[in-house]
Design a protein around this motif. Structure first.
Motif, mmCIF file in Angstrom:
data_model
loop_
_atom_site.group_PDB
_atom_site.id
_atom_site.type_symbol
_atom_site.label_atom_id
_atom_site.label_comp_id
_atom_site.label_asym_id
_atom_site.label_seq_id
_atom_site.Cartn_x
_atom_site.Cartn_y
_atom_site.Cartn_z
ATOM 1 N N LEU A 68 0.823 -1.206 0.000
ATOM 2 C CA LEU A 68 0.000 0.000 0.000
ATOM 3 C C LEU A 68 0.862 1.264 0.000
ATOM 4 C CD1 LEU A 68 -2.788 -1.055 2.542
ATOM 5 C CD2 LEU A 68 -3.003 -0.816 0.054
ATOM 6 N N TYR A 69 1.986 1.219 0.732
ATOM 7 C CA TYR A 69 2.876 2.389 0.765
ATOM 8 C C TYR A 69 3.438 2.681 -0.628
ATOM 9 C CZ TYR A 69 6.876 5.366 1.606
ATOM 10 O OH TYR A 69 7.776 6.397 1.536
ATOM 11 N N ASP A 70 3.847 1.631 -1.340
ATOM 12 C CA ASP A 70 4.398 1.849 -2.675
ATOM 13 C C ASP A 70 3.360 2.429 -3.625
ATOM 14 O OD1 ASP A 70 6.869 0.944 -1.908
ATOM 15 O OD2 ASP A 70 6.535 -1.105 -2.598
ATOM 16 N N ARG A 71 2.095 2.166 -3.357
ATOM 17 C CA ARG A 71 1.036 2.677 -4.243
ATOM 18 C C ARG A 71 0.563 4.067 -3.836
ATOM 19 N NH1 ARG A 71 -4.549 -0.466 -6.055
ATOM 20 N NH2 ARG A 71 -5.343 1.207 -7.384
ATOM 21 N N PHE A 72 0.414 4.308 -2.533
ATOM 22 C CA PHE A 72 -0.195 5.556 -2.079
ATOM 23 C C PHE A 72 0.773 6.503 -1.365
ATOM 24 C CE2 PHE A 72 -3.687 2.405 -2.104
ATOM 25 C CZ PHE A 72 -4.514 3.006 -3.041
ATOM 26 N N GLY A 73 1.985 6.055 -1.078
ATOM 27 C CA GLY A 73 2.976 6.934 -0.480
ATOM 28 C C GLY A 73 2.750 7.190 0.999
ATOM 29 N N LEU A 74 3.193 8.366 1.460
ATOM 30 C CA LEU A 74 3.189 8.694 2.881
ATOM 31 C C LEU A 74 1.793 8.698 3.504
ATOM 32 C CD1 LEU A 74 5.820 11.594 2.925
ATOM 33 C CD2 LEU A 74 6.150 9.256 3.720
ATOM 34 N N LEU A 102 0.745 6.205 6.181
ATOM 35 C CA LEU A 102 1.148 6.366 7.579
ATOM 36 C C LEU A 102 -0.025 6.753 8.486
ATOM 37 C CD1 LEU A 102 4.508 8.235 6.988
ATOM 38 C CD2 LEU A 102 4.285 6.051 8.200
ATOM 39 N N MET A 103 -1.052 7.372 7.927
ATOM 40 C CA MET A 103 -2.200 7.775 8.745
ATOM 41 C C MET A 103 -2.913 6.568 9.362
ATOM 42 S SD MET A 103 -3.979 11.003 6.778
ATOM 43 C CE MET A 103 -4.201 10.157 5.218
ATOM 44 N N ALA A 104 -2.768 5.402 8.727
ATOM 45 C CA ALA A 104 -3.429 4.204 9.264
ATOM 46 C C ALA A 104 -2.833 3.779 10.600
ATOM 47 C CB ALA A 104 -3.319 3.062 8.256
ATOM 48 N N ILE A 105 -1.569 4.111 10.846
ATOM 49 C CA ILE A 105 -0.913 3.648 12.069
ATOM 50 C C ILE A 105 -1.547 4.259 13.316
ATOM 51 C CG2 ILE A 105 1.261 3.572 13.349
ATOM 52 C CD1 ILE A 105 2.712 3.304 10.683
ATOM 53 N N PRO A 106 -1.660 5.597 13.442
ATOM 54 C CA PRO A 106 -2.345 6.128 14.627
ATOM 55 C C PRO A 106 -3.828 5.778 14.657
ATOM 56 C CG PRO A 106 -1.789 7.900 13.109
ATOM 57 C CD PRO A 106 -1.071 6.678 12.627
ATOM 58 N N ALA A 128 3.095 -2.598 10.590
ATOM 59 C CA ALA A 128 3.092 -1.320 9.858
ATOM 60 C C ALA A 128 4.224 -0.419 10.320
ATOM 61 C CB ALA A 128 1.742 -0.627 10.045
ATOM 62 N N GLN A 129 4.445 -0.358 11.639
ATOM 63 C CA GLN A 129 5.546 0.465 12.151
ATOM 64 C C GLN A 129 6.884 -0.003 11.609
ATOM 65 O OE1 GLN A 129 5.381 0.315 16.409
ATOM 66 N NE2 GLN A 129 3.738 1.832 16.585
ATOM 67 N N GLU A 130 7.124 -1.307 11.664
ATOM 68 C CA GLU A 130 8.416 -1.844 11.254
ATOM 69 C C GLU A 130 8.632 -1.740 9.747
ATOM 70 O OE1 GLU A 130 10.965 -3.076 12.964
ATOM 71 O OE2 GLU A 130 10.048 -2.677 14.902
ATOM 72 N N THR A 131 7.552 -1.660 8.984
ATOM 73 C CA THR A 131 7.667 -1.603 7.527
ATOM 74 C C THR A 131 7.579 -0.170 7.009
ATOM 75 O OG1 THR A 131 6.700 -3.801 7.304
ATOM 76 C CG2 THR A 131 6.671 -2.394 5.358
ATOM 77 N N VAL A 132 6.437 0.459 7.194
ATOM 78 C CA VAL A 132 6.181 1.747 6.562
ATOM 79 C C VAL A 132 6.996 2.868 7.198
ATOM 80 C CG1 VAL A 132 4.402 3.407 5.927
ATOM 81 C CG2 VAL A 132 3.874 0.978 5.928
ATOM 82 N N MET A 133 7.131 2.845 8.522
ATOM 83 C CA MET A 133 7.902 3.911 9.160
ATOM 84 C C MET A 133 9.352 3.899 8.702
ATOM 85 S SD MET A 133 6.519 4.254 13.080
ATOM 86 C CE MET A 133 5.000 5.138 13.453
ATOM 87 N N ARG A 134 9.916 2.709 8.469
ATOM 88 C CA ARG A 134 11.290 2.625 7.961
ATOM 89 C C ARG A 134 11.350 2.945 6.475
ATOM 90 N NH1 ARG A 134 14.148 -2.780 9.033
ATOM 91 N NH2 ARG A 134 12.119 -3.712 8.594
ATOM 92 N N ALA A 135 10.349 2.468 5.722
ATOM 93 C CA ALA A 135 10.348 2.682 4.277
ATOM 94 C C ALA A 135 10.215 4.155 3.909
ATOM 95 C CB ALA A 135 9.210 1.886 3.639
ATOM 96 N N SER A 159 -2.543 14.688 14.016
ATOM 97 C CA SER A 159 -2.555 16.124 13.715
ATOM 98 C C SER A 159 -1.178 16.597 13.269
ATOM 99 C CB SER A 159 -3.042 16.926 14.921
ATOM 100 O OG SER A 159 -2.095 16.898 15.976
ATOM 101 N N VAL A 160 -0.117 16.049 13.897
ATOM 102 C CA VAL A 160 1.259 16.402 13.489
ATOM 103 C C VAL A 160 1.527 15.937 12.073
ATOM 104 C CG1 VAL A 160 3.703 15.926 13.925
ATOM 105 C CG2 VAL A 160 2.198 16.469 15.832
ATOM 106 N N PHE A 161 1.075 14.727 11.755
ATOM 107 C CA PHE A 161 1.301 14.207 10.397
ATOM 108 C C PHE A 161 0.569 15.060 9.366
ATOM 109 C CE2 PHE A 161 -0.030 11.621 6.798
ATOM 110 C CZ PHE A 161 1.201 11.154 6.365
ATOM 111 N N LEU A 162 -0.663 15.451 9.655
ATOM 112 C CA LEU A 162 -1.439 16.228 8.698
ATOM 113 C C LEU A 162 -0.850 17.601 8.438
ATOM 114 C CD1 LEU A 162 -5.049 15.269 9.840
ATOM 115 C CD2 LEU A 162 -3.854 14.497 7.781
ATOM 116 N N ARG A 163 -0.019 18.098 9.382
ATOM 117 C CA ARG A 163 0.604 19.407 9.219
ATOM 118 C C ARG A 163 1.967 19.324 8.515
ATOM 119 N NH1 ARG A 163 -0.588 22.467 15.020
ATOM 120 N NH2 ARG A 163 -2.877 22.304 14.913
#
Length: 388
Positions: free
Chosen positions: A273-279, A282-286, A317-324, A381-385
């Motif tokens: 999903l990250y490769d398709r939709f990008g950053l 990350l919103m799915a994690i919180p 998700a943390q171990e994959t997307v946060m590092r990617a 909220s931090v991510f959205l900013r």
């Protein structure tokens, strides 16, 4: 090194994945029985807690230093190979420990090895993952890693069930330890310069990422810290399951193994999903993290079981997307430093969040739920900013 291709990148990712699988069989297998082993050697509860806490402090606290050194020296293998060697060889030596100080020393050496190797290894993984998709690359690595994390404890349980001997259990871990070093040597011989697997962002017409001082990367670290601090960790989850008598003691490790299998599958899915939709992924994690605490502390079997499985998915998700995501935020020249900072912040947030929720649990389970949801909302909220 052969001319870089997508197949070479996949091969290096697979080799690193197998290295992590065997390494996890070794030290996660050991960690699953260290508590009772230290008790057998005469350690007190406070000693066990201090050894565990100091070990995690070393493991996470020193990663920024070794990430910085890996960038400055431009020799990631110089940190990766010794780091793995320290970790996997310290574990079978526990079979020879006759006192708890000797065992504690070896435990701390294992944790130091993890600090030494992780930023450099993740940097090399990011080079190869750029050719197949950062999400898929880190997702494949996480899946193989978690197979080892499940297999190691199960192997220890089997050996102890059959023999009852801790020295034999630790001694048997010499086999996956040697396999780890063999696979690592093969990767080093085949890919001595892994940075050549990645084309520069400029070659692809992309905007060059900035350094670790860039405000966007700092906001990303703030997002990571808040989101990690708000996730209820398994130690507290399992403590609650026992205290509330929701699950027999013997079933809790099996539940953890099931969550680790979900972790492996979720890592691959979130990577794709990250490769398709990008950053945005990350919103799915919180979002997912925020519902773990209410579900686990609900008292209803279907809800707490689903909550624990969702916890496993969040870890994946943390171990994959946060590092990617890091290569998209930081230049290649500072990537080791970035991974070191990321891991240091992750560990600090894990410690502070766990301590806060542990204290709140004794006062009110509702307080734990409120804290978890609040931290995840602030993280979102931090991510959205963050500037896109």
């Amino acid at each position: 090194m052969p001319v870089p291709t997508r197949s070479h990148a996949l091969r290096l990712i697979a080799l690193f994945g197998l290295v992590s699988l065997m390494a996890d069989v070794t030290y996660e297998g050991a960690r699953s029985i260290l508590g009772p082993y230290l008790a057998l050697l005469g350690a007190s509860g406070i000693v066990v807690g201090m050894v565990s806490g100091i070990g995690e402090l070393i493991s996470y606290g020193l990663r920024p230093l070794y990430g910085y050194l890996a960038d400055r020296l431009r020799r990631p293998w110089m940190f990766t190979i010794p780091g793995y060697a320290m970790s996997v060889l310290a574990v079978p030596l526990l079979a020879l420990a006759r006192t708890w100080p000797a065992a504690a020393f070896l435990i701390l050496i294992e944790r130091l090895g993890k600090a030494v190797r992780t930023p450099a290894r993740d940097t090399m993984l990011s080079y190869a993952a750029s050719e197949v998709g950062p999400g898929k690359g880190f997702g494949l690595h996480e899946a193989l890693d978690q197979i080892g994390a499940v297999g190691g404890p199960l192997l220890m349980a089997l050996i102890l069930q059959l023999s009852g001997r801790y020295d034999l259990a630790f001694g048997m871990l010499l086999i996956p330890a040697l396999l780890t070093l063999g696979l690592l040597t093969a990767a080093r011989l085949l890919y001595p310069t892994p940075h050549q697997l990645e084309a520069s962002p400029g070659d692809r017409g992309k905007t060059l990422p900035q350094g670790t001082a860039d405000p966007r990367f700092r906001q990303y670290l703030a997002f990571v810290a808040l989101s990690v601090a708000g996730l209820v960790h398994f130690q507290l989850l399992s403590f609650h399951l026992k205290q509330a008598r929701l699950l027999p003691d013997a079933a809790i490790p099996a539940l953890f193994a099931a969550a680790m299998l979900v972790d492996a599958a979720a890592g691959l899915l979130f990577g794709i999903l990250y490769d398709r939709f990008g950053l945005r992924v990350l919103m799915a994690i919180p979002a997912f993290s925020a519902v773990v605490a209410p579900m686990v502390f609900s008292g209803f079997p279907i809800l707490w079981f689903t909550g624990v499985m969702l916890w496993g998915a969040v870890i994946g998700a943390q171990e994959t997307v946060m590092r990617a995501a890091i290569p998209a935020l930081v230049s290649r020249e500072e990537r080791g430093t970035a991974y070191g900072l990321f891991n240091g912040i992750y560990g600090l947030a894990w410690f502070l969040g766990s301590a806060a929720m542990g204290a709140l649990y004794d006062l009110s389970r509702g307080g734990v739920i409120a804290f978890a949801i609040g931290m995840e909302l602030i993280a979102l909220s931090v991510f959205l900013r963050m500037p896109r």
